[in-house]
Design an enzyme around this catalytic site. Structure first.
Site, mmCIF file in Angstrom:
data_model
loop_
_atom_site.group_PDB
_atom_site.id
_atom_site.type_symbol
_atom_site.label_atom_id
_atom_site.label_comp_id
_atom_site.label_asym_id
_atom_site.label_seq_id
_atom_site.Cartn_x
_atom_site.Cartn_y
_atom_site.Cartn_z
ATOM 1 N N ASP A 123 31.645 32.155 51.856
ATOM 2 C CA ASP A 123 32.492 33.269 52.289
ATOM 3 C C ASP A 123 31.754 34.600 52.191
ATOM 4 O OD1 ASP A 123 35.097 32.254 53.139
ATOM 5 O OD2 ASP A 123 35.236 31.458 51.117
ATOM 6 N N ASP A 148 51.211 24.602 33.788
ATOM 7 C CA ASP A 148 52.231 23.753 33.173
ATOM 8 C C ASP A 148 51.867 22.278 33.223
ATOM 9 O OD1 ASP A 148 53.807 25.875 32.412
ATOM 10 O OD2 ASP A 148 55.249 25.677 34.049
#
Length: 256
Positions: free
Chosen positions: A177, A87
């Site tokens: 990771d 948005d």
């Protein structure tokens, strides 16, 4: 008014190399300055940096006049966070820790309006140019770029299934990771991690999807680039600043 064109998405779909930089400093002036440096894209990081929604909004506004395209990384695969980022005008998202095809489907659904997805509708937002974009709801998906991060042993095993998810525009290897998932925490450039990552890049490309990566290891980065990465992050703002500052301090302290 027409919906803004996502030139970053168009470029990676066409296979044109896009060189990027990580932006972790939470200030619009910093984003604006980086946007002048000639990178094709800039990652605004909210996962591992103290960058909140209002700051992302201001950073997007500051970078907007420059050719560098902004990609925003939310903190997680969170539907509300993704909705709010869209948005405020983010058109390209890098979703962390996507381990399965089901999670990839949810990532895509978070960016689509019903009946195709789960994104809530707001008619007056920065994304719609405050209501001026004609038919935004029907055109938005075409300009939204969904990138998902492959950064675990499980995700690597599921690459082909993730690639097959409609609406996934690219897969990004996260070596740090991935290294931890493989049992090598803190060793993102470990030889075994590099082998798995480079094989993963080749599998992504074999599926016909754009592949991306970030690593500060120059040798590893060159190998990944040669393996066919399409959106390649080559630096992190904080690392560049600190390396230059430490080097300058050491140079002058050595003079006595």
């Amino acid at each position: 008014m027409q919906i803004p064109h996502n030139s970053f998405k168009a470029a990676i779909v066409e296979g044109r190399q896009q060189i990027g930089i990580w932006c972790t400093t939470p200030h619009p002036a910093h984003a604006e300055a980086l946007a002048t440096c000639g990178y094709d894209w800039m990652l605004i990081d909210t996962e591992h940096a103290a960058v909140g929604l209002e700051t992302v909004h201001a950073m997007l506004q500051a970078a907007a006049p420059w050719p560098t395209q902004c990609v925003v990384r939310p903190g997680s695969l969170d539907l509300v966070e993704i909705k709010r980022l869209l948005d405020i005008g983010a058109q390209s998202l890098l979703i962390p820790m996507v381990n399965t095809a089901e999670q990839a489907q949810l990532a895509v659904a978070a960016t689509r309006y019903a009946p195709q997805g789960l994104r809530g509708y707001a008619g007056i937002s920065r994304a719609t140019h405050y209501g001026l974009v004609e038919d935004y709801a029907t055109k938005a998906a075409g300009e939204i770029c969904v990138l998902v991060q492959v950064e675990s042993v499980e995700a690597v095993a599921n690459i082909e299934e993730i690639c097959a998810v409609d609406g996934v525009d690219g897969l990004f290897i996260g070596p740090a990771d991935l290294a931890a998932s493989m049992g090598y925490p803190g060793q993102g450039a470990h030889p075994e991690v590099r082998t798995v990552a480079l094989d993963a890049l080749a599998r992504i490309r074999a599926c016909g999807k754009p592949a991306g990566i970030l690593t500060l290891n120059a040798e590893f980065l060159a190998a990944a680039h040669s393996a066919g990465t399409t959106f390649t992050a080559v630096g992190v703002d904080q690392a560049l600043l600190l390396n230059a500052a430490r080097s300058l301090a050491a140079e002058w302290k050595a003079k006595g």
